[in-house]
Write a protein that holds these residues in place. Structure first.
Motif, mmCIF file in Angstrom:
data_model
loop_
_atom_site.group_PDB
_atom_site.id
_atom_site.type_symbol
_atom_site.label_atom_id
_atom_site.label_comp_id
_atom_site.label_asym_id
_atom_site.label_seq_id
_atom_site.Cartn_x
_atom_site.Cartn_y
_atom_site.Cartn_z
ATOM 1 N N VAL A 47 45.042 -69.896 -11.795
ATOM 2 C CA VAL A 47 45.114 -71.173 -12.534
ATOM 3 C C VAL A 47 45.645 -72.291 -11.653
ATOM 4 O O VAL A 47 45.281 -73.460 -11.854
ATOM 5 N N GLN A 48 46.465 -71.950 -10.663
ATOM 6 C CA GLN A 48 46.932 -72.981 -9.740
ATOM 7 C C GLN A 48 45.751 -73.524 -8.944
ATOM 8 O O GLN A 48 45.583 -74.732 -8.799
ATOM 9 N N LYS A 49 44.899 -72.632 -8.437
ATOM 10 C CA LYS A 49 43.719 -73.071 -7.678
ATOM 11 C C LYS A 49 42.761 -73.843 -8.573
ATOM 12 O O LYS A 49 42.237 -74.880 -8.171
ATOM 13 N N LEU A 50 42.545 -73.359 -9.784
ATOM 14 C CA LEU A 50 41.650 -74.038 -10.719
ATOM 15 C C LEU A 50 42.156 -75.441 -11.047
ATOM 16 O O LEU A 50 41.370 -76.367 -11.223
ATOM 17 N N THR A 51 43.463 -75.611 -11.081
ATOM 18 C CA THR A 51 44.061 -76.911 -11.376
ATOM 19 C C THR A 51 44.032 -77.826 -10.159
ATOM 20 O O THR A 51 43.665 -78.994 -10.250
ATOM 21 N N GLU A 52 44.425 -77.284 -9.010
ATOM 22 C CA GLU A 52 44.557 -78.099 -7.795
ATOM 23 C C GLU A 52 43.210 -78.462 -7.175
ATOM 24 O O GLU A 52 43.025 -79.587 -6.699
ATOM 25 N N ALA A 53 42.282 -77.528 -7.151
ATOM 26 C CA ALA A 53 41.013 -77.740 -6.453
ATOM 27 C C ALA A 53 39.877 -77.030 -7.181
ATOM 28 O O ALA A 53 39.316 -76.050 -6.672
ATOM 29 N N PRO A 54 39.535 -77.490 -8.390
ATOM 30 C CA PRO A 54 38.519 -76.768 -9.176
ATOM 31 C C PRO A 54 37.172 -76.659 -8.475
ATOM 32 O O PRO A 54 36.439 -75.692 -8.692
ATOM 33 N N GLU A 55 36.885 -77.596 -7.598
ATOM 34 C CA GLU A 55 35.594 -77.573 -6.903
ATOM 35 C C GLU A 55 35.505 -76.435 -5.889
ATOM 36 O O GLU A 55 34.405 -76.106 -5.430
ATOM 37 N N THR A 56 36.642 -75.810 -5.560
ATOM 38 C CA THR A 56 36.637 -74.716 -4.576
ATOM 39 C C THR A 56 36.597 -73.338 -5.216
ATOM 40 O O THR A 56 36.480 -72.339 -4.505
ATOM 41 N N VAL A 57 36.705 -73.267 -6.535
ATOM 42 C CA VAL A 57 36.710 -71.970 -7.218
ATOM 43 C C VAL A 57 35.303 -71.358 -7.150
ATOM 44 O O VAL A 57 34.309 -72.016 -7.451
ATOM 45 N N GLU A 58 35.280 -70.077 -6.735
ATOM 46 C CA GLU A 58 34.012 -69.364 -6.615
ATOM 47 C C GLU A 58 34.125 -68.007 -7.291
ATOM 48 O O GLU A 58 35.223 -67.576 -7.661
ATOM 49 N N GLU A 59 33.017 -67.335 -7.429
ATOM 50 C CA GLU A 59 32.986 -66.047 -8.134
ATOM 51 C C GLU A 59 33.980 -65.049 -7.560
ATOM 52 O O GLU A 59 34.648 -64.328 -8.297
ATOM 53 N N HIS A 60 34.130 -65.016 -6.253
ATOM 54 C CA HIS A 60 35.040 -64.043 -5.626
ATOM 55 C C HIS A 60 36.499 -64.281 -6.024
ATOM 56 O O HIS A 60 37.330 -63.385 -5.898
ATOM 57 N N ASP A 61 36.830 -65.471 -6.536
ATOM 58 C CA ASP A 61 38.201 -65.749 -6.971
ATOM 59 C C ASP A 61 38.591 -64.947 -8.214
ATOM 60 O O ASP A 61 39.778 -64.851 -8.538
ATOM 61 N N LEU A 62 37.608 -64.368 -8.891
ATOM 62 C CA LEU A 62 37.895 -63.529 -10.055
ATOM 63 C C LEU A 62 38.353 -62.121 -9.652
ATOM 64 O O LEU A 62 38.966 -61.417 -10.459
ATOM 65 N N ALA A 63 38.090 -61.726 -8.430
ATOM 66 C CA ALA A 63 38.400 -60.361 -7.988
ATOM 67 C C ALA A 63 39.876 -60.001 -8.144
ATOM 68 O O ALA A 63 40.188 -58.919 -8.673
#
Length: 194
Positions: A133-149
């Protein structure tokens, strides 16, 4: 109890007149007083726009209610607090830190999350959720499928991933309302459960 006008002076950057309630918003304000002892300043400001206030409240309640097989209250509040700290939203940091102190009974642990969740003692599951959630908040454009792992590896189910994302998205919305309008924090949450 009947609430005729909700005070809006000095609770945001806006120069608002007192909110005249509708039956629906009056009920929401009365419920807030009954459960919290006060009306949250964001609610008072959004009272100027009843449809948004009511929709915001309904979404908030839908995302914070625990149910079997879903995220627990501690995880939900951890998400809210990590997002709100990243956004530097004082009303939400104060409110969600208070709720997390109430849930955990550990003001020092919660204080650590307020300063930097990365240094806090978190379970692997909590850490995966907080990092996501920190990444999704700070840089949502960088979230990719592998971030779910990391979420999956820590035991977060597919349904719970939806919850994680929805809760983070909701609190980003809420933070933007507060920050964009200069909504001041209520003092009660800051002082509670310490």
């Amino acid at each position: 109890m009947s609430i005729k006008n909700v005070k809006t002076k000095n609770i945001s950057w806006l120069k608002l007149k007192n909110t005249t309630t509708t039956p629906e918003t009056e009920k929401l304000f009365e419920d807030s007083i009954e459960t919290r002892g006060f009306i949250r300043n964001m609610q008072a400001v959004l009272g100027q726009f009843p449809a948004v206030l009511l929709a915001q409240d309904a979404l908030s309640r839908a995302l914070t209610v625990e149910y079997e097989g879903g995220l627990n209250g501690k995880e939900r509040e951890l998400i809210a607090l990590v997002v709100s700290v990243q956004n530097r939203c004082r009303p939400c940091v104060w409110g969600h830190a208070a709720k997390l102190r109430q849930i955990t009974g550990d003001a020092l642990w919660v204080g650590g999350i307020e300063v930097n969740y990365r240094d806090a003692e978190l379970s692997p599951r909590e850490r995966a959720i907080a990092d996501y959630v920190q990444k999704l908040t700070e840089a949502p454009e960088t979230v990719e499928e592998h971030d779910l792992a990391p979420l999956r590896a820590s035991g977060v189910t597919e349904q719970e991933i939806i919850e994680v994302v929805a809760i983070a998205a909701y609190f980003n919305f809420s933070n933007r309302i507060n920050s964009g309008l200069g909504v001041q924090p209520n003092p009660e949450p800051f002082l509670s459960f310490r």
